[in-house]
Design an enzyme around this catalytic site. Structure first.
Site, PDB file in Angstrom:
ATOM      1  N   LYS A   1       0.816  -1.217   0.000  1.00 41.09           N
ATOM      2  CA  LYS A   1       0.000   0.000   0.000  1.00 41.09           C
ATOM      3  C   LYS A   1       0.848   1.265   0.000  1.00 41.09           C
ATOM      4  CE  LYS A   1      -1.008  -0.394   4.985  1.00 41.09           C
ATOM      5  NZ  LYS A   1      -0.577  -1.812   5.148  1.00 41.09           N
ATOM      6  N   THR A   2       1.997   1.254   0.686  1.00 41.31           N
ATOM      7  CA  THR A   2       2.837   2.451   0.692  1.00 41.31           C
ATOM      8  C   THR A   2       3.367   2.744  -0.706  1.00 41.31           C
ATOM      9  OG1 THR A   2       3.500   2.162   3.000  1.00 41.31           O
ATOM     10  CG2 THR A   2       4.946   3.491   1.611  1.00 41.31           C
TER      11      THR A   2
ATOM     12  N   GLU B   1      -2.774   6.628   1.954  1.00 33.51           N
ATOM     13  CA  GLU B   1      -2.506   5.250   2.320  1.00 33.51           C
ATOM     14  C   GLU B   1      -3.457   4.875   3.448  1.00 33.51           C
ATOM     15  OE1 GLU B   1       1.024   2.587   4.398  1.00 33.51           O
ATOM     16  OE2 GLU B   1       1.583   4.311   3.149  1.00 33.51           O
TER      17      GLU B   1
END
Length: 464
Positions: free
Chosen positions: A112-113, A156
């Site tokens: 996700k980052t 995020e």
């Protein structure tokens, strides 16, 4: 809001929110038990940050936001409540921050980052000036957060402490879902239910993008509300968005042709390593495609993406020893990161220094950790980094004792790790430090040692 005070401002989540508010003109202050690099950057930008927690730090604040790691008996929490100042966590505050924004939220256990960083960069490169909050400093953008002038907001969406349930996205991406954070989600069923609830909060007319390479993730599409368009993307299974002819390229990354429902959209050539990053880039690309942005321009921006801090971050090479810092702390992340290293450096000896993060995760995923290091030639495991958890009668040496890897050893302290590395590293070696705690100091000490010929003793570092 006239003044907002952050308790635990040096963490990735709160530092990002603080930066966005400051750029919007809000008066911001903060405190933390140690001055992390992110806290130091906030200080450099003019935001006052107190070292340590004290009741007087909240004086004059209209609102207090605290990290999930901050307990109820923290002196600043107690002082704020005694004075009638609201005290919120991130999930409680996010609806205020994201009000009237078209939110692009990236969730998932892994990726996700990087995916959020890619998406923020692509929108910026295409001239949209989005606001963004990412869990790491984006190299192309020079920071982890920004208050943009457009109504797009890339965030995020962290599942820990159910933070992402404070978000009602226009587009939601779920990269890859498997059990994590057992201290917050005791079972996979509880973990999945939180993701189902997150997906259920997508706004009407919006979209959900799910990774089709993992069935549990793909099934989240059935949790999407009516009037939300659901799409899948995948590298290895049929999906709406696919990558054809994926292969390593001369830049050390991966390349492939992007297809949407069988039709070619663009050619993708990445400079960051790892097949898993091809999937992350495909998710970011698919989001921009849904939004109607130019496919060729989006693919060009993804080619130019150079990564973010602590995600396969090459810190330097001294005396023929290459040092890489990575945040991998889950077995799947470790396998993907080491596979990327093996693909990029096929003829070099790869060292993996792994600092287990939290007792609950190490216990819950014990067997998976034992099998995660096959692409490393040598493995050093340190003692568990407890983070937010209390000390336990458990040692990471128990993991090492069950590993089949012939090159794995247990060294409890970071000082012992660096001492051992100074003796054993050889020209041509690749050192990968895998840690969500403070083991990244090993990278600095090794580089300093081979630059100067003597060991470097760093100051003790702590993180929320």
């Amino acid at each position: 809001m006239e003044r907002v005070h952050f308790i635990g401002i040096g963490g990735t989540g709160l530092s990002a929110i603080a930066r966005v508010l400051a750029e919007q003109g809000v008066s911001v202050s903060g405190s933390d038990r140690a001055l992390s690099p992110l806290a130091q950057e906030l200080i450099a930008s003019g935001i006052p940050v107190a070292l340590g927690h004290a009741a007087e730090n909240v004086t004059g604040a209209d609102l207090v936001i605290r990290s999930s790691a901050i307990p109820d008996d923290n002196p600043e929490v107690l002082a704020a409540r005694a004075r009638g100042i609201p005290v919120l966590k991130r999930a409680d505050f996010l609806p205020r921050l994201l009000k009237d924004k078209r939110v692009l939220a990236v969730a998932g256990t892994h990726g996700k980052t990087t995916t959020a960083a890619m998406l923020a960069w692509v929108l910026t490169a295409l001239g949209y000036d989005p606001s963004f909050i990412v869990g790491s400093v984006v190299h192309n953008l020079g920071k982890n957060a920004h208050a943009g002038k457009s109504d797009w907001f890339v965030i995020e969406a962290d599942e820990y402490d159910r933070m992402f349930l404070g978000i009602n996205p226009w587009v939601a991406v779920v990269t890859y879902m498997e059990h994590d954070h057992p201290d917050c989600f005791p079972t996979f069923e509880a973990y999945r239910e939180a993701f189902e609830q997150f997906v259920g909060q997508i706004r009407q007319g919006g979209a959900l993008l799910v990774c089709g390479d993992r069935p549990e993730t793909f099934e989240l599409a059935f949790s999407a509300p009516e009037q939300v368009q659901a799409y899948s993307y995948a590298l290895h299974t049929p999906a709406h968005y696919r990558i054809a002819d994926a292969s390593p390229n001369a830049q050390g990354g991966f390349s492939g042709t992007i297809l949407f429902r069988g039709s070619v959209l663009a050619r993708l050539d990445l400079q960051i390593p790892g097949e898993h990053n091809l999937a992350n880039a495909l998710a970011a690309f698919a989001t921009t495609h849904f939004l109607g942005m130019n496919p060729e321009e989006a693919a060009k921006a993804l080619h130019d993406f150079s990564g973010s801090d602590r995600r396969f971050q090459v810190l330097g090479e001294e005396k023929g020893i290459l040092v890489i810092n990575d945040y991998a702390h889950h077995p799947t992340e470790i396998r993907s990161t080491l596979a990327a290293a093996r693909a990029r450096y096929p003829r070099r000896r790869i060292w993996a220094v792994w600092q287990p993060h939290t007792y609950s995760r190490t216990r819950a995923l014990f067997n998976e950790f034992c099998r995660a290091f096959s692409d490393a030639d040598r493995v050093i495991v340190t003692e568990v980094y407890a983070a937010r958890e209390a000390q336990e009668d458990f040692s990471a040496s128990q993991v090492v004792s069950q590993m089949l890897h012939s090159g794995a050893i247990f060294l409890p302290t970071l000082d012992k790790v660096t001492e051992y590395l100074f003796q054993e590293l050889q020209p041509g070696d690749v050192l990968m430090v895998l840690s969500a705690g403070d083991a990244d100091r090993v990278c600095a000490e090794v580089l300093h040692h081979y630059q100067n010929g003597s060991a470097f003793v760093s100051g003790e570092k702590t993180h929320d």
